[in-house]
Enzyme design. Structure first.
Site: not given
Ligand code: I6G
Length: 686
Positions: A115, A117, A119, A227, A316, A410, A413, A428, A434
């Site tokens: 199954e 795992k 977190d 579980y 894992k 910017c 430019c 910008c 630009c």
């Protein structure tokens, strides 16, 4: 032979560091390092202890579970130790595990229950006479924290069991977790209220459950899967784990639907690969897969080591998070001039890929996450998503760490940077003057969903602009082999292929062409809507803002962007250049009558994760059949299409009595719209 002094010192340091990180993780729900780093410390200590058994002292974190309970909670003694799991980080680790247990049992081809795992936070729940009487965290494996009052607020955890053939007293174990959708919504709410956000669903779940006020827990979107079990009368146990879980399910205890029984280690690998490929689409975060022996007598034969059973292992997945340092924060200029701060990182491997940059989205985000230049941070790279900084670690901040300041001009430019009132995005103001915006505009024009010019990659666009071989996208169509041969690293064959792709792209469709122009806020779907509504380019060009808003889903902002685009002399010149270059398309198909656009007048809301389509694809499908796809549910919604973890939109739709379609019913409706009523009847809840 005993360990040398430096080795002994290193082991002591590792024990100290791991102990410290255990408390940060288990007691404070606020880790200072990524899980992968923690795993590495633990692996290093385990390796030292294997090589030098005299280092394996009582109290070493390799011999213990978690951390002692926090003082704020009363204590619960676990009647059966609540252990952790050993980890397998590679195929070799798993093969070793299989060899080890097969040898001890004297049999091959063992049967496993497998199954995901999750977190989350492991909990123990004790039932007496079918009633939940106690809930505890794992703590140090012997003593946990009493979280009974908080746990009672979880809808997924039954306060009273169904049926009546349960043992008088028994204990189940499982994982409390926060589904991804709930996590996102919780953080969104926290953001709106100016409160602290959680770095990930695991911290959010642990922080929500380990609360002093159960009312806080009650308002958090927590879920639970069982579980296994702890205390359970031996004479009432069946032969296998899956039989235990089947019983639990009957009693109303939730078990993970991904739980399977498999034969032999090869099927374990197959399960691992399958789940890894689906990891991003699962409604909750997982960090691997757990394999356990199915036969309970075999488990008894193998027994337990200091901190984990010998009959189970967690395999894992490659890590998604790592800790590294921000060496600089640069500003990237996008196609529409949006300035995005990007963290330049000390290179770090995340799940086997070296990450050197992470997007920081916008200035607000940098300040909200309190990310400074020089900071240690946790970066995350999930699937193919662009890496991002999850959180900074201010505790590790060097004195010289510097705040990020968005430039006033910017960087590409020198034009002034504007931040519109109420918007978080700095832009910008240079437009196509630009060079950075210009470059992005050319890349967008060539991209797959736009003009689809195969072979015109980012590097080539950079060179073409830098060497001034093109000025506008129209100039692309004047390129020839001779000019292309002047470019670095472009073989004659590739040059030929590019010319071929450019020629092929001359024949396109009006929606693609409109999308390729890169008009602000005109994505693929809007481009198609505009093409459907105005039929040809000249009519669209001539439309005023009011007329533009007569098209479905076109509001005043998009209308203004489209109108303005077609009033810029520079843009009109480029359009002329493209027409002269021979860009053409077939007339839009005749306005399709109702039979071919069966969704006319209907509004769909797509929510949650669908299996075979992205939400964007589903919306396109709705549009292509004449329907509207809306972002929120209202009384005008015709259908809601709900995938996994649909969230509050589904609740609202159910409250309003709006028909709910699952993905299969939605696809069936698209293929056979006449079947509408039948499909919805089955998909509507309760
Ligand atoms: O911490 C755990 C998470 C998930 C577990 C576990 C599990 O199975 C899916 N199984 C065992 C046997 C233990 N810890 C000790």
């Amino acid at each position: 032979m005993g360990a040398s002094a430096p080795v002994r010192q290193r082991a002591a340091q590792l024990r100290k560091d791991i102990g410290f990180h255990n408390r940060r993780y288990h007691q404070l729900d606020d880790p200072l390092i990524a899980d992968a780093e923690y795993d590495r410390l633990m692996q290093e200590l385990l390796a030292l202890e294997r090589e030098h058994p005299d280092l394996k002292i009582t109290g070493s974190p390799t011999q213990r579970v978690g951390a002692a309970p926090a003082a704020a909670f009363s204590e619960v003694q676990h009647p059966v130790p609540m252990l952790s799991l050993d980890n397998a980080f590679s195929a070799e680790d798993l093969t070793d595990f299989n060899r080890r247990i097969s040898q001890r049992l004297g049999r091959e081809n063992l049967t496993f229950v497998v199954e995901p795992k999750l977190d989350g936070l492991a909990v123990s729940l004790t039932y007496e006479q079918g009633v939940l009487v106690r809930a505890a965290t794992r703590g140090d494996g012997q003593t946990g924290e009493n979280i009974t009052a908080n746990t009672r607020t979880l809808r997924a955890i039954p306060g009273r069991l169904n049926g009546k053939d349960w043992p008088e007293q028994f204990e189940i174990r499982g994982e409390v977790f926060m589904p991804k959708q709930g996590f996102r919504e919780l953080n969104e709410r926290a953001l709106g209220a100016g409160e602290k956000t959680f770095a990930n669903p695991r911290n959010a779940a642990a922080g929500s459950l380990r609360q002093l006020d159960p009312q806080v827990t009650a308002n958090r979107p927590l879920d639970f899967y069982c579980y296994g079990y702890g205390l359970y009368p031996a004479d009432q146990l069946p032969e296998t784990h899956s039989e235990v879980m089947a019983r639990f399910k009957i009693w109303g205890i939730p078990t993970n639907p991904e739980l399977h029984v498999v034969q032999g280690i090869d099927e374990c690998f197959a399960y691992y690969n399958d789940l890894q490929s689906r990891r991003q689409t699962l409604p909750y975060e997982i960090d691997g897969v757990v394999y356990k022996l199915e036969n309970l007598r075999d488990r008894e034969t193998l027994g337990f080591a200091a901190r984990a059973p010998r009959w189970a292992i967690a395999h894992k997945f490659p890590a998604e998070e790592a800790t590294t340092r921000v060496v600089a924060i640069d500003v990237q200029v996008g196609r529409t001039g949006a300035l995005t701060p990007v963290a330049r990182l000390e290179p770090v491997s995340v799940g086997g890929v070296t990450v050197t940059n992470a997007t920081l989205h916008n200035t607000d985000e940098v300040h909200r996450k309190d990310i400074r230049i020089g900071d240690m941070v946790i970066v995350r790279r999930a699937g193919d998503v662009i890496p991002e900084v999850v959180k900074s670690l201010p505790e590790l901040r060097p004195d010289e760490a510097a705040m990020f300041i968005m430039p006033t001009h910017c960087p590409a430019c020198g034009s002034e940077v504007e931040t519109i009132e109420g918007e978080t995005i700095a832009r910008c103001s240079g437009g196509l003057y630009c060079p950075a915006q210009h470059k992005e505009a050319v890349k967008h024009f060539a991209s797959r969903k736009a003009m689809n010019i195969d072979g015109l990659g980012d590097k080539l666009v950079d060179q073409l602009l830098e060497k001034q071989l093109i000025n506008t996208v129209a100039d692309l169509y004047r390129l020839n082999i001779e000019v292309l041969s002047r470019l670095d690293r472009l073989a004659e064959k590739s040059a030929g292929n590019l010319i071929h792709a450019l020629n092929a792209s001359r024949y396109t469709t009006l929606p693609r062409f409109l999308f390729a122009l890169g008009i602000r806020e005109v994505g693929e779907v809007t481009a198609r809507t505009l093409a459907e509504q105005f039929r040809d380019l000249d009519t669209l060009k001539a439309a005023d803002e009011m007329t533009l808003q007569t098209a479905p889903d076109i509001g005043p902002t998009v209308a203004r962007h489209v109108f303005t685009f077609f009033r810029q002399p520079h843009n009109l010149e480029v359009l002329q250049g493209l027409t002269d270059a021979g860009i053409h398309w077939d007339p839009m198909p005749e306005r399709t009558h109702e039979a071919a656009l069966p969704f006319i007048g209907q509004t769909f809301v797509i929510t949650g994760a669908l299996d075979s389509l992205s939400r964007e694809d589903a919306r396109s499908l709705v549009h292509s059949l004449g329907g509207k796809a809306a972002g929120s549910v209202s009384a005008k919604t015709s259908y809601i299409v709900a995938g996994a973890e649909p969230g509050s939109k589904l609740d609202k739709a159910l409250a309003l009595g709006i028909p709910v379609l699952d993905e299969a019913a939605f696809l069936a409706l698209c293929q056979n719209p006449a079947s509408g009523a039948a499909s919805t009847a089955t998909a509507t809840e309760e």
